[in-house]
Design a protein around this motif. Sequence first.
Motif, PDB file in Angstrom:
ATOM      1  N   ALA A  62     -23.105 -27.767 -90.184  1.00  9.97           N
ATOM      2  CA  ALA A  62     -24.146 -26.803 -89.823  1.00  9.97           C
ATOM      3  C   ALA A  62     -25.148 -26.617 -90.971  1.00  9.97           C
ATOM      4  O   ALA A  62     -26.366 -26.591 -90.750  1.00  9.97           O
ATOM      5  CB  ALA A  62     -23.512 -25.467 -89.455  1.00  9.97           C
ATOM      6  N   ILE A  63     -24.638 -26.516 -92.190  1.00  8.74           N
ATOM      7  CA  ILE A  63     -25.524 -26.319 -93.340  1.00  8.74           C
ATOM      8  C   ILE A  63     -26.432 -27.540 -93.532  1.00  8.74           C
ATOM      9  O   ILE A  63     -27.630 -27.408 -93.787  1.00  8.74           O
ATOM     10  CB  ILE A  63     -24.706 -26.038 -94.626  1.00  8.74           C
ATOM     11  N   PHE A 123     -18.062 -21.674 -88.138  1.00  8.89           N
ATOM     12  CA  PHE A 123     -16.904 -21.588 -89.035  1.00  8.89           C
ATOM     13  C   PHE A 123     -15.756 -20.877 -88.319  1.00  8.89           C
ATOM     14  O   PHE A 123     -14.621 -21.369 -88.299  1.00  8.89           O
ATOM     15  CB  PHE A 123     -17.289 -20.831 -90.315  1.00  8.89           C
ATOM     16  N   ASP A 124     -16.075 -19.740 -87.701  1.00  5.88           N
ATOM     17  CA  ASP A 124     -15.033 -18.967 -87.014  1.00  5.88           C
ATOM     18  C   ASP A 124     -14.503 -19.700 -85.782  1.00  5.88           C
ATOM     19  O   ASP A 124     -13.311 -19.621 -85.468  1.00  5.88           O
ATOM     20  CB  ASP A 124     -15.568 -17.578 -86.631  1.00  5.88           C
ATOM     21  N   PHE A 125     -15.395 -20.402 -85.104  1.00  2.00           N
ATOM     22  CA  PHE A 125     -14.960 -21.264 -83.995  1.00  2.00           C
ATOM     23  C   PHE A 125     -13.918 -22.253 -84.520  1.00  2.00           C
ATOM     24  O   PHE A 125     -12.819 -22.392 -83.961  1.00  2.00           O
ATOM     25  CB  PHE A 125     -16.182 -21.994 -83.414  1.00  2.00           C
ATOM     26  N   GLY A 126     -14.241 -22.918 -85.606  1.00  2.00           N
ATOM     27  CA  GLY A 126     -13.346 -23.926 -86.184  1.00  2.00           C
ATOM     28  C   GLY A 126     -12.043 -23.322 -86.689  1.00  2.00           C
ATOM     29  O   GLY A 126     -10.977 -23.929 -86.582  1.00  2.00           O
ATOM     30  N   SER A 181     -28.932 -21.666 -88.818  1.00  2.00           N
ATOM     31  CA  SER A 181     -29.094 -20.323 -89.397  1.00  2.00           C
ATOM     32  C   SER A 181     -27.762 -19.907 -90.021  1.00  2.00           C
ATOM     33  O   SER A 181     -26.704 -20.361 -89.585  1.00  2.00           O
ATOM     34  CB  SER A 181     -29.482 -19.325 -88.308  1.00  2.00           C
ATOM     35  N   PRO A 182     -27.803 -19.025 -91.036  1.00  2.00           N
ATOM     36  CA  PRO A 182     -26.551 -18.563 -91.650  1.00  2.00           C
ATOM     37  C   PRO A 182     -25.603 -17.951 -90.621  1.00  2.00           C
ATOM     38  O   PRO A 182     -24.391 -18.122 -90.717  1.00  2.00           O
ATOM     39  CB  PRO A 182     -27.019 -17.517 -92.656  1.00  2.00           C
ATOM     40  N   GLU A 183     -26.178 -17.257 -89.623  1.00  2.00           N
ATOM     41  CA  GLU A 183     -25.326 -16.641 -88.596  1.00  2.00           C
ATOM     42  C   GLU A 183     -24.587 -17.726 -87.811  1.00  2.00           C
ATOM     43  O   GLU A 183     -23.379 -17.653 -87.595  1.00  2.00           O
ATOM     44  CB  GLU A 183     -26.165 -15.791 -87.611  1.00  2.00           C
ATOM     45  N   LYS A 217     -25.148 -26.772-103.770  1.00  2.00           N
ATOM     46  CA  LYS A 217     -24.410 -25.614-104.286  1.00  2.00           C
ATOM     47  C   LYS A 217     -23.705 -24.852-103.174  1.00  2.00           C
ATOM     48  O   LYS A 217     -22.536 -24.466-103.314  1.00  2.00           O
ATOM     49  CB  LYS A 217     -25.329 -24.665-105.052  1.00  2.00           C
ATOM     50  N   GLU A 218     -24.390 -24.652-102.053  1.00  2.00           N
ATOM     51  CA  GLU A 218     -23.776 -23.891-100.962  1.00  2.00           C
ATOM     52  C   GLU A 218     -22.528 -24.614-100.445  1.00  2.00           C
ATOM     53  O   GLU A 218     -21.479 -24.000-100.226  1.00  2.00           O
ATOM     54  CB  GLU A 218     -24.798 -23.684 -99.825  1.00  2.00           C
TER      55      GLU A 218
END
Lengths: 322, 322
Positions: free
Chosen positions: B181-182, B195-198, B187-189, B127-128
């Motif tokens: 990562a997921i 994500f922001d790196f990418g 960790s969610p952080e 789901k995530e």
Amino acid sequence: MKYLNQYVETFQEALKQNEFKDEPKELYEPINYILTLGGKRLRPIITLMATDLFGGDMSQAIKPSLAIEYFHNFTLMHDDIMDKAPLRRGKTTVHEKYNVDRAILSGDALLIKAYQYFEDLPDNKFKEIVTLFSKTGQDLCEGQQYDMNFETQLEVTEEEYMKMIYYKTGVLTAASFKIGAIIADASPEDANHIFDFGKHLGIAFQLKDDLLDVYGDSSKVGKMHAGDIFENKKTILFIKALEKANEEQATELRYWYKLNTENIDKVYSVENIFKQLRVDHMVEREILEHTKLAKQYLEKIEGIENKKVLKDFCDDLIGRSF
Amino acid sequence: MKYLNQYVETFQEALKQNEFKDEPKELYEPINYILTLGGKRLRPIITLMATDLFGGDMSQAIKPSLAIEYFHNFTLMHDDIMDKAPLRRGKTTVHEKYNVDRAILSGDALLIKAYQYFEDLPDNKFKEIVTLFSKTGQDLCEGQQYDMNFETQLEVTEEEYMKMIYYKTGVLTAASFKIGAIIADASPEDANHIFDFGKHLGIAFQLKDDLLDVYGDSSKVGKMHAGDIFENKKTILFIKALEKANEEQATELRYWYKLNTENIDKVYSVENIFKQLRVDHMVEREILEHTKLAKQYLEKIEGIENKKVLKDFCDDLIGRSF
């Protein structure tokens, strides 16, 4: 079908509430347009009804029912491009009103939106339903490809045709029922039974559609009389006729189904052969067979008390004269 | 980029193993065709790499990495129709090789296949990840629409342009990292940081692509020199130039970007203005800015020991001269 009113109203209200206001408007405008063209809304209503009849919380089925209507309209947007259809429900099709590029991209966005409308479900139901939904989508794409293949394929067997309409119509009807069942925590057996009920109902519905093209009350059908014949569509009528035709009739049928003509003689000649062969009886028998199968699966369901609604629904869909 | 070899090999092997053998072949043939055209395969490799670097089980990331490549190729199939592109990676595009209808339908089927390739994941991760994946798809559709809007839009601001390339390139790069990562239970952080790196890496990558159109080594770029100028694409070079241009230069730029011509004078004149205004310096600065931001997010990640791989990856992608 008065007993459907509560579902119809719930759905229409939800559709209105969920009008897309996202940006860029060029992407969402064609989506809002196609969603307001109307139609029977049978599939989302089926999901709401199934949830309700299995004793589930209908409010949880609202966004999934929208997902199903979005998905259906995504297929319409793209199919209309492939069919070069100028009209849909009497109104200009999306690719004609805007352009092909926008119909492609807005269709893509609508399919993705459909997936997003399951996200309120808990993890386990989300996965079960999205998995079913993807399988349905895959079947529909395959069905559409078979349908396109038939246009140039010289002979289409009844088996091939039945598989195609199962993929194009049966699967989504079946899935719409099953999704409602899953939301309502129906037993896996019941969820499968209602899937099979929907499958045969969907097939019977499509066969009836084929029949009505020639034998329907065209003032009520809302489509041109014998449109399938003009378009050389190898529907069940044509396939059954060819099965039973003598050599002369077969030659004549094949002759007409190769011609692209607006000549009304085509319809007269083809319908004449259909009548000689009593094609309508054969198709009626087939419809009855699938209706019977549908009802057999309905009998097996344990988690629904009020089965009359589904029986009536079945009879109304199959009994319609337009 | 030798340190990527293990991921590249894992991915290529999986791609080969998963060649589509389903029926009807008319639907799956165009899919197999586009998937063998090659390309950098950066996105699926990113997912494998992220799973590995976060200490996850790379075998669980294989089908998701295929999903990402399928998704990317679905967008290529449909975008190529909209762009009327005859070639993709030097080979005939799908709609040219088969036809537009099949490119639409096979693209649809490929998008749905992509969703199916997450189904081996447990419920919560499914789901995530599917939720992230749909959001990514939505952003990409919106980005493509903005890109199409820009063709007829007289002025495109830098802000609008940056948003468009974030949607069209940044988001999928970012999501490819986060999905890895997921899968690896980061960790969610950390998942958000990568994500922001990418995201910033993807933006820097696209800006570099714009720059190389004019300033690249065209013998290595593998694309026609100044193709964007010939196509009147309002890339960052054009936008930055227009920002800094005097009235005369602006008039000339606008003149050329309205013409559809193969005249080589167009490229000489536009490039001349770019050089006078030192547009390359401005764009280089922008690329550096996003590379810096990417590295700042990389610093924040706690669950990866071997950050050198990601730094090298970043430098290699941005440092490339083709």
